[in-house]
Design an enzyme around this catalytic site. Structure first.
Site, PDB file in Angstrom:
ATOM      1  N   LEU A   1       0.756  -1.104  -0.103  1.00 49.49           N
ATOM      2  CA  LEU A   1       0.048   0.036   0.088  1.00 49.49           C
ATOM      3  C   LEU A   1       0.885   1.164  -0.166  1.00 49.49           C
ATOM      4  CD1 LEU A   1      -3.120   0.884   2.602  1.00 49.49           C
ATOM      5  CD2 LEU A   1      -0.656   2.255   2.607  1.00 49.49           C
TER       6      LEU A   1
ATOM      7  N   ASP B   1       0.010   5.715  -1.095  1.00 48.38           N
ATOM      8  CA  ASP B   1      -0.582   6.791  -0.948  1.00 48.38           C
ATOM      9  C   ASP B   1      -2.381   6.448  -0.821  1.00 48.38           C
ATOM     10  OD1 ASP B   1       1.664   7.731  -1.799  1.00 48.38           O
ATOM     11  OD2 ASP B   1       1.037   8.891  -3.553  1.00 48.38           O
TER      12      ASP B   1
ATOM     13  N   TYR C   1      -1.896   5.831 -10.933  1.00 48.31           N
ATOM     14  CA  TYR C   1      -1.255   6.503  -9.929  1.00 48.31           C
ATOM     15  C   TYR C   1      -2.083   7.241  -8.961  1.00 48.31           C
ATOM     16  CZ  TYR C   1       3.685   5.344 -10.856  1.00 48.31           C
ATOM     17  OH  TYR C   1       4.991   4.720 -10.944  1.00 48.31           O
ATOM     18  N   SER C   2      -1.581   8.226  -8.108  1.00 52.79           N
ATOM     19  CA  SER C   2      -2.432   8.956  -7.061  1.00 52.79           C
ATOM     20  C   SER C   2      -3.359   9.922  -7.855  1.00 52.79           C
ATOM     21  CB  SER C   2      -1.559   9.610  -6.016  1.00 52.79           C
ATOM     22  OG  SER C   2      -1.234   8.566  -5.208  1.00 52.79           O
TER      23      SER C   2
ATOM     24  N   ARG D   1       2.137  15.216 -11.758  1.00 51.29           N
ATOM     25  CA  ARG D   1       1.245  14.229 -11.383  1.00 51.29           C
ATOM     26  C   ARG D   1       0.276  14.530 -10.002  1.00 51.29           C
ATOM     27  NH1 ARG D   1       6.023  11.314 -10.921  1.00 51.29           N
ATOM     28  NH2 ARG D   1       7.042  11.240  -8.849  1.00 51.29           N
TER      29      ARG D   1
HETATM   30  C1  FRU Z   1       3.838   9.513  -3.839  1.00 49.20           C
HETATM   31  C2  FRU Z   1       3.842   8.763  -5.343  1.00 49.20           C
HETATM   32  C3  FRU Z   1       2.891   9.554  -6.155  1.00 49.20           C
HETATM   33  C4  FRU Z   1       2.614   8.859  -7.064  1.00 49.20           C
HETATM   34  C5  FRU Z   1       2.385   7.329  -6.429  1.00 49.20           C
HETATM   35  C6  FRU Z   1       2.697   6.238  -7.077  1.00 49.20           C
HETATM   36  O1  FRU Z   1       4.215   8.220  -2.949  1.00 49.20           O
HETATM   37  O2  FRU Z   1       5.086   8.394  -5.880  1.00 49.20           O
HETATM   38  O3  FRU Z   1       3.700  10.761  -6.661  1.00 49.20           O
HETATM   39  O4  FRU Z   1       1.491   9.216  -7.811  1.00 49.20           O
HETATM   40  O5  FRU Z   1       3.182   7.444  -5.211  1.00 49.20           O
HETATM   41  O6  FRU Z   1       2.402   4.946  -6.455  1.00 49.20           O
END
Ligand code: FRU
Length: 464
Positions: A41, A43, A102-103, A169
């Site tokens: 796990l 973010d 991603y996040s 991002r």
């Molecule tokens: C932060 C990050 C974000 C990215 C995500 C990928 O922990 O690096 O910038 O979207 O994790 O899992």
């Protein structure tokens, strides 16, 4: 549904059922924190409340406890205590997100969940900073909050402002004044962290309207930004990579004065957490208050988590309520709902050892220096004369590579609150003016707790 999604939809539950017995047998499984059923796990994503239900999504790699291809896991709760696992909602299954969903964040409108996220693409060639990587702004919609109806790519790297690297991002979206805004974290081509502000009238077409940064660089990349108003004051939260701090990466906030769409200045950067394990937090309002979850982990840290050997790694923090302090700093306190976990209170006399737990809460009102020892190997000490606090592993096995963190308080310490789960401590000082979060790995079973210098109250914590 394409074949990649169809196969992933079958493989993830299969992996979960294969690995669950091994994971569930781990004595370091948390009791009241959100954690992955198996695997990795990071973010928190897409936090929102719809009707009576809280939705928390998070970055999830079910196939590898050390991290792998990222998708969005989903849990729901009506009380912030019991979390029900839902099926993975976002798979990396389109050409614009196939190396990681991603996040990102959520908006609930018109009976639909609008999930804005980053589609990550890593090409075989390039340095993956200025070449060879795509970070796309993507949108997924869902009417039932369980399955995705539509998925589209809204912006590619070529649509972002000039002068940036490929790293752009983590969209955080909100509605305001009849319009929509989102912020994304970015790294410039010459290595400065910043936040891009985008505006839209329809959630589909976005244009860049401002860039937020510090006059002198604060690190080379700002991940996971969040921008919100709380009690009349704006705050820009972000996790800067490459800034000087005790942890591998920083994580904190600037008070923002002026207008985030125009003229603004950023106040002093405050770390949100002074412990070992805290990164990439996200906040949301549930109609009454602003709550925030963080990832109780740290990317690229030198220390490890033995749980990876049991098939899982990392968890989120407890939900913390954010409030504005008189000096515009932020206070973080555990959501009031967590009090329902308390069993019967026990007095802990100064200098006495009580065995409790492993899940417990401790509260004290110190009037001077104190020293808290947990599991005979993790020591929190406060020195009244210098107002310094240190969190130190005196038993290396408990820290799994973690050693020491320290800070100086603005005010003398007059309140101490500790929340302990099976393998974490979250320490709140002076009503959440300073917080320290850490994972730790005590021997299985109850934990000895001793507080020198002041009396305290202890509660065993349990989900009833
Ligand atoms: C932060 C990050 C974000 C990215 C995500 C990928 O922990 O690096 O910038 O979207 O994790 O899992």
């Amino acid at each position: 549904m394409n074949a990649l999604q169809r196969d992933l939809k079958r493989l993830v539950p299969l992996m979960e059922s294969l690995e669950t017995p091994r994971v569930a047998a781990d004595p370091h499984r948390q009791q009241f924190h959100i954690q992955p059923p198996v695997g990795w796990l990071n973010d928190p994503n897409g936090l929102c409340k719809i009707g009576d239900t809280y939705h928390v999504f998070y970055q999830y790699s079910p196939f590898n406890p050390d991290g792998g291809v990222k998708m969005w896991a989903h849990v729901t709760s009506t009380d912030l205590l019991y979390w029900e696992q839902q099926p993975v909602i976002l798979y990396p299954d389109e050409p614009f997100d196939c190396h990681g969903a991603y996040s990102g964040s959520a908006l609930y409108e018109d009976g639909q969940l609008w999930l804005f996220y980053t589609g990550n693409i890593k090409l075989p060639e390039g340095d993956h900073i200025n070449t060879g990587r795509e970070n796309n702004l993507c949108l997924a919609t869902s009417r039932d909050g369980i399955t995705i109806d539509t998925k589209t790519c809204l912006l590619h790297n070529r649509d972002y402002p000039d002068g940036l690297s490929c790293h752009v991002r983590d969209p955080k979206v909100w509605a305001q004044d009849g319009r929509y805004y989102l912020v994304m974290g970015a790294r410039t081509a010459d290595g400065q962290g910043e936040v891009l502000v985008f505006e839209s009238s329809d959630k589909l077409h976005w244009h860049h309207c401002n860039t937020l940064t510090t006059p002198q660089p604060t690190g080379y990349m700002w991940e996971c930004p969040d921008l919100f108003e709380l009690d009349g004051q704006w705050y820009l939260m972000t996790s800067p990579q490459g800034m000087e701090c005790q942890n591998q990466y920083g994580c904190g906030y600037f008070p923002l004065y002026g207008d985030f769409r125009g003229e603004y200045t950023l106040g002093e950067f405050h770390l949100l957490d002074h412990g070992f394990d805290y990164y990439a937090p996200q906040s949301f309002t549930d109609g009454v208050r602003r709550l925030q979850f963080g990832w109780m982990g740290m990317p690229d840290a030198s220390y490890t988590n033995p749980t990876a050997r049991q098939g899982w790694q990392h968890c989120l923090t407890v939900p913390r309520e954010l409030t504005r302090a008189a000096d515009d700093s932020l206070l973080q306190t555990p959501a009031a709902e967590l009090k329902a976990l308390r069993g019967e209170a026990v007095s802990l006399a100064a200098n006495q050892t009580q065995t409790v737990g492993p899940c417990f809460e401790l509260a004290a009102v110190p009037l001077g220096s104190f020293c808290l020892t947990v599991a005979e190997g993790l020591v929190l000490s406060y020195d009244e004369a210098s107002r310094t606090v240190s969190l130190r592993f005196t038993d290396a096995a408990l820290g799994s590579g973690r050693e020491e963190r320290h800070l100086t308080l603005e005010e003398p310490c007059r309140a101490l609150q500790v929340l302990a789960d099976a393998s974490s401590l979250e320490i709140f000082l002076n009503g959440g003016a300073a917080v320290l979060s850490t994972r730790y790995y005590p021997a299985p079973g109850p934990v000895p707790v001793r507080l020198n210098g002041t009396d305290a109250t202890l509660w065993p914590l349990a989900l009833s």
